[in-house]
Design a protein around this motif. Structure first.
Motif, PDB file in Angstrom:
ATOM      1  N   THR A   1      -0.643   0.833  85.280  1.00  0.00           N
ATOM      2  CA  THR A   1      -1.506   1.844  85.188  1.00  0.00           C
ATOM      3  C   THR A   1      -1.141   3.139  85.765  1.00  0.00           C
ATOM      4  O   THR A   1       0.071   3.386  85.837  1.00  0.00           O
ATOM      5  CB  THR A   1      -2.439   1.527  86.772  1.00  0.00           C
ATOM      6  N   LYS A   2      -1.922   4.291  85.604  1.00  0.00           N
ATOM      7  CA  LYS A   2      -1.206   5.524  85.692  1.00  0.00           C
ATOM      8  C   LYS A   2      -0.740   5.703  87.240  1.00  0.00           C
ATOM      9  O   LYS A   2       0.367   6.392  87.493  1.00  0.00           O
ATOM     10  CB  LYS A   2      -2.721   6.775  85.793  1.00  0.00           C
ATOM     11  N   LEU A   3      -1.209   5.191  88.189  1.00  0.00           N
ATOM     12  CA  LEU A   3      -0.809   5.231  89.741  1.00  0.00           C
ATOM     13  C   LEU A   3       0.565   4.625  89.645  1.00  0.00           C
ATOM     14  O   LEU A   3       1.414   5.258  90.131  1.00  0.00           O
ATOM     15  CB  LEU A   3      -1.674   4.498  90.392  1.00  0.00           C
ATOM     16  N   GLN A   4       0.984   3.538  88.995  1.00  0.00           N
ATOM     17  CA  GLN A   4       2.174   2.844  88.927  1.00  0.00           C
ATOM     18  C   GLN A   4       3.182   3.714  88.067  1.00  0.00           C
ATOM     19  O   GLN A   4       4.251   3.820  88.603  1.00  0.00           O
ATOM     20  CB  GLN A   4       1.777   1.530  88.138  1.00  0.00           C
ATOM     21  N   LEU A   5       2.625   4.804  87.111  1.00  0.00           N
ATOM     22  CA  LEU A   5       3.748   5.445  86.507  1.00  0.00           C
ATOM     23  C   LEU A   5       4.038   6.420  87.443  1.00  0.00           C
ATOM     24  O   LEU A   5       5.501   6.668  87.644  1.00  0.00           O
ATOM     25  CB  LEU A   5       2.871   6.249  85.199  1.00  0.00           C
ATOM     26  N   TYR A   6       3.313   6.983  88.237  1.00  0.00           N
ATOM     27  CA  TYR A   6       3.644   8.056  89.268  1.00  0.00           C
ATOM     28  C   TYR A   6       4.486   7.531  90.487  1.00  0.00           C
ATOM     29  O   TYR A   6       5.264   8.164  90.755  1.00  0.00           O
ATOM     30  CB  TYR A   6       2.334   8.800  89.932  1.00  0.00           C
ATOM     31  N   ALA A   7       3.938   6.381  90.714  1.00  0.00           N
ATOM     32  CA  ALA A   7       4.617   5.656  91.762  1.00  0.00           C
ATOM     33  C   ALA A   7       6.248   5.542  91.540  1.00  0.00           C
ATOM     34  O   ALA A   7       7.111   5.782  92.240  1.00  0.00           O
ATOM     35  CB  ALA A   7       3.874   4.141  92.194  1.00  0.00           C
ATOM     36  N   PHE A   8       6.249   4.972  90.418  1.00  0.00           N
ATOM     37  CA  PHE A   8       7.713   4.650  89.754  1.00  0.00           C
ATOM     38  C   PHE A   8       8.617   5.744  89.683  1.00  0.00           C
ATOM     39  O   PHE A   8       9.836   5.791  90.003  1.00  0.00           O
ATOM     40  CB  PHE A   8       7.514   3.919  88.216  1.00  0.00           C
ATOM     41  N   SER A   9       8.157   6.917  89.452  1.00  0.00           N
ATOM     42  CA  SER A   9       8.789   8.221  89.333  1.00  0.00           C
ATOM     43  C   SER A   9       8.979   8.593  90.750  1.00  0.00           C
ATOM     44  O   SER A   9      10.274   9.589  90.936  1.00  0.00           O
ATOM     45  CB  SER A   9       8.064   9.318  88.443  1.00  0.00           C
ATOM     46  N   LEU A  10       8.247   8.341  91.639  1.00  0.00           N
ATOM     47  CA  LEU A  10       8.483   8.917  93.088  1.00  0.00           C
ATOM     48  C   LEU A  10       9.460   8.192  93.586  1.00  0.00           C
ATOM     49  O   LEU A  10      10.403   8.539  94.037  1.00  0.00           O
ATOM     50  CB  LEU A  10       7.410   8.683  93.624  1.00  0.00           C
ATOM     51  N   VAL A  11       9.702   6.590  93.263  1.00  0.00           N
ATOM     52  CA  VAL A  11      10.640   5.828  93.799  1.00  0.00           C
ATOM     53  C   VAL A  11      12.131   6.434  93.248  1.00  0.00           C
ATOM     54  O   VAL A  11      12.876   6.461  93.970  1.00  0.00           O
ATOM     55  CB  VAL A  11      10.333   4.213  93.544  1.00  0.00           C
ATOM     56  N   LEU A  12      11.987   6.769  91.980  1.00  0.00           N
ATOM     57  CA  LEU A  12      13.285   7.087  91.213  1.00  0.00           C
ATOM     58  C   LEU A  12      13.932   8.273  91.924  1.00  0.00           C
ATOM     59  O   LEU A  12      14.991   8.329  92.010  1.00  0.00           O
ATOM     60  CB  LEU A  12      12.889   7.226  89.689  1.00  0.00           C
ATOM     61  N   ASN A  13      12.881   9.099  92.157  1.00  0.00           N
ATOM     62  CA  ASN A  13      13.308  10.307  92.700  1.00  0.00           C
ATOM     63  C   ASN A  13      13.800  10.222  94.153  1.00  0.00           C
ATOM     64  O   ASN A  13      14.736  10.735  94.554  1.00  0.00           O
ATOM     65  CB  ASN A  13      12.074  11.475  92.761  1.00  0.00           C
ATOM     66  N   LEU A  14      13.121   9.663  94.826  1.00  0.00           N
ATOM     67  CA  LEU A  14      13.832   9.048  96.239  1.00  0.00           C
ATOM     68  C   LEU A  14      15.180   8.469  96.307  1.00  0.00           C
ATOM     69  O   LEU A  14      16.060   8.805  96.944  1.00  0.00           O
ATOM     70  CB  LEU A  14      12.815   7.967  96.801  1.00  0.00           C
ATOM     71  N   ILE A  15      15.279   7.532  95.271  1.00  0.00           N
ATOM     72  CA  ILE A  15      16.508   6.888  95.150  1.00  0.00           C
ATOM     73  C   ILE A  15      17.800   7.783  94.907  1.00  0.00           C
ATOM     74  O   ILE A  15      18.790   7.931  95.559  1.00  0.00           O
ATOM     75  CB  ILE A  15      16.585   5.827  93.984  1.00  0.00           C
ATOM     76  N   VAL A  16      17.358   8.855  93.952  1.00  0.00           N
ATOM     77  CA  VAL A  16      18.348   9.825  93.576  1.00  0.00           C
ATOM     78  C   VAL A  16      18.518  10.853  94.817  1.00  0.00           C
ATOM     79  O   VAL A  16      19.877  11.076  94.990  1.00  0.00           O
ATOM     80  CB  VAL A  16      17.876  10.739  92.166  1.00  0.00           C
ATOM     81  N   ALA A  17      17.625  11.241  95.693  1.00  0.00           N
ATOM     82  CA  ALA A  17      17.918  12.050  96.474  1.00  0.00           C
ATOM     83  C   ALA A  17      18.562  11.243  97.868  1.00  0.00           C
ATOM     84  O   ALA A  17      19.642  12.194  98.207  1.00  0.00           O
ATOM     85  CB  ALA A  17      16.417  12.508  97.153  1.00  0.00           C
ATOM     86  N   ILE A  18      18.459  10.055  97.857  1.00  0.00           N
ATOM     87  CA  ILE A  18      19.267   9.506  98.906  1.00  0.00           C
ATOM     88  C   ILE A  18      20.828   9.397  98.593  1.00  0.00           C
ATOM     89  O   ILE A  18      21.856   9.595  99.324  1.00  0.00           O
ATOM     90  CB  ILE A  18      18.442   8.002  99.238  1.00  0.00           C
ATOM     91  N   ILE A  19      21.013   8.875  97.237  1.00  0.00           N
ATOM     92  CA  ILE A  19      22.210   8.957  96.764  1.00  0.00           C
ATOM     93  C   ILE A  19      22.865  10.214  96.876  1.00  0.00           C
ATOM     94  O   ILE A  19      24.146  10.297  97.324  1.00  0.00           O
ATOM     95  CB  ILE A  19      22.277   8.452  95.177  1.00  0.00           C
ATOM     96  N   ILE A  20      22.230  11.475  96.554  1.00  0.00           N
ATOM     97  CA  ILE A  20      22.903  12.668  96.696  1.00  0.00           C
ATOM     98  C   ILE A  20      23.165  12.889  98.287  1.00  0.00           C
ATOM     99  O   ILE A  20      24.233  13.530  98.511  1.00  0.00           O
ATOM    100  CB  ILE A  20      21.775  13.840  96.379  1.00  0.00           C
ATOM    101  N   TYR A  21      22.268  12.388  99.107  1.00  0.00           N
ATOM    102  CA  TYR A  21      22.568  12.555 100.414  1.00  0.00           C
ATOM    103  C   TYR A  21      23.442  11.855 101.002  1.00  0.00           C
ATOM    104  O   TYR A  21      24.653  12.506 101.721  1.00  0.00           O
ATOM    105  CB  TYR A  21      21.190  12.377 101.252  1.00  0.00           C
ATOM    106  N   LEU A  22      23.910  10.770 100.476  1.00  0.00           N
ATOM    107  CA  LEU A  22      25.123   9.908 100.971  1.00  0.00           C
ATOM    108  C   LEU A  22      26.317  10.339 100.363  1.00  0.00           C
ATOM    109  O   LEU A  22      27.231  10.392 101.001  1.00  0.00           O
ATOM    110  CB  LEU A  22      24.624   8.366 100.466  1.00  0.00           C
ATOM    111  N   VAL A  23      26.338  10.724  98.976  1.00  0.00           N
ATOM    112  CA  VAL A  23      27.587  11.014  98.456  1.00  0.00           C
ATOM    113  C   VAL A  23      28.232  12.317  99.092  1.00  0.00           C
ATOM    114  O   VAL A  23      29.496  12.420  99.356  1.00  0.00           O
ATOM    115  CB  VAL A  23      27.239  11.581  96.738  1.00  0.00           C
ATOM    116  N   PHE A  24      27.349  13.345  99.487  1.00  0.00           N
ATOM    117  CA  PHE A  24      27.995  14.137 100.261  1.00  0.00           C
ATOM    118  C   PHE A  24      28.384  14.181 101.854  1.00  0.00           C
ATOM    119  O   PHE A  24      28.841  14.765 102.479  1.00  0.00           O
ATOM    120  CB  PHE A  24      26.682  15.556 100.301  1.00  0.00           C
ATOM    121  N   LYS A  25      28.561  12.718 102.168  1.00  0.00           N
ATOM    122  CA  LYS A  25      28.871  12.334 103.393  1.00  0.00           C
ATOM    123  C   LYS A  25      30.487  12.604 103.493  1.00  0.00           C
ATOM    124  O   LYS A  25      31.124  12.297 102.758  1.00  0.00           O
ATOM    125  CB  LYS A  25      28.647  10.814 103.587  1.00  0.00           C
TER     126      LYS A  25
END
Lengths: 75, 224
Positions: A51-75
């Motif tokens: 669904t359209k909602l799942q497309l947006y949800a997928f991109s949000l989850v992907l974005n969150l994962i990338v942001a968390i990785i960036i946060y952890l890498v800078f540790k």
């Protein structure tokens, strides 16, 4: 001991970098999703039951994962 | 076991213009329904409403007597839009992997054209190759019903025969609704014809009715 200079950042600096990355990637993904939604490409995914909602949800989850990785890498 | 698709009480307007008025259509697996109508009469609108990607003032879509607000979410229905829909950056082989189940892949690839293009990117295919690939992908999915909106768009005559054969083969286990301005192909392949005229859907029992509704002329009908 710090090997790379960015490893010396404070928590606030790391969080800021992660937030900037989240916003930037989020905007890019939003533009991509809008492109998919407004063109016929969306039917490629709809035909697989996405669904359209799942497309947006997928991109949000992907974005969150990338942001968390960036946060952890800078540790 | 036969599956049923029922579309009931479809009403759709754009601004003040009523496009579809109380449309009812029922089909089952094994049937091929051809929907004809003039430009802008609401054929594509009806397909999108059935598929679930376009809202309507009123509509009921039932598959095997179960109402679905977004039928595409069930994967029991697939839709070929008028224009090309496979993302251009994808490889043909990738699109096949995403759409076709493992048990059907060998059969799908047993095709001279598909074999030739399977390593290419979608953006490097000709319009006809892309259309043929899209039709075959849609017909080979595991859905029970298929909506084909202008499938013959951009196809060379030799490909049209292949597509007609694909549609006829798929109809053995699927219900197919198709619409195209190439009326001779629609009349050839469909076992039931409907016409949208002034927002209403008419069952055409005799091809002469198409002349009476002003969709075809006598000369056009004689050449079919």
């Amino acid at each position: 001991m710090y090997i790379l200079p960015f490893q010396q950042l404070t928590n606030t600096q790391r969080l800021t970098i992660a937030l900037v990355a989240f916003t930037g990637i989020g905007l890019a993904l939003y533009v991509l999703m809008e492109h998919i939604r407004k063109t016929n490409d969306a039917y490629f995914y709809f035909n697989q039951g996405v669904t359209k909602l799942q497309l947006y949800a997928f991109s949000l989850v992907l974005n969150l994962i990338v942001a968390i990785i960036i946060y952890l890498v800078f540790k | 076991m036969k599956h049923q698709l029922e579309i009931d009480s479809v009403q759709k307007s754009f601004a003040t213009k009523r496009i579809l008025s109380d449309v009812y259509l029922r089909t089952e697996t094994g049937n091929i329904i051809g929907i004809l109508g003039r430009n802008g009469c609401g054929k594509s609108t009806l397909f999108k409403i059935i598929f679930g990607t376009l809202g309507a003032e009123n509509k009921f879509v039932r598959i095997d007597n179960v109402i679905h607000k977004k039928p595409y979410f069930t994967r029991e229905i697939t839709y070929l839009p008028q224009d090309n829909f496979i993302p251009k950056h994808l490889k043909v082989s990738h699109a096949i992997t995403l759409y076709i189940s493992k048990d059907k892949r060998e059969e799908f690839l047993n095709d001279v054209l598909i074999e030739r293009i399977k390593h290419q990117k979608i953006k490097h295919l000709s319009g006809g190759e892309q259309r043929y690939l899209e039709i075959k992908l849609i017909l080979y999915t595991s859905s029970k019903f298929v909506l084909l909106d202008e499938p013959y768009n951009g196809l060379a005559p030799n490909k049209i025969d292949l597509v007609n054969q694909l549609i006829l083969d798929s109809a053995k286990h699927k219900g197919i609704i198709l619409s195209d301005h190439a009326y001779s192909n629609v009349l050839h392949v469909a076992n039931r014809i409907c016409l949208i005229n002034n927002g209403a859907l008419y069952d055409i029992k005799d091809k002469k009715e198409l002349v009476r509704f002003g969709y075809l002329t006598d000369a056009m009908l004689a050449s079919v």
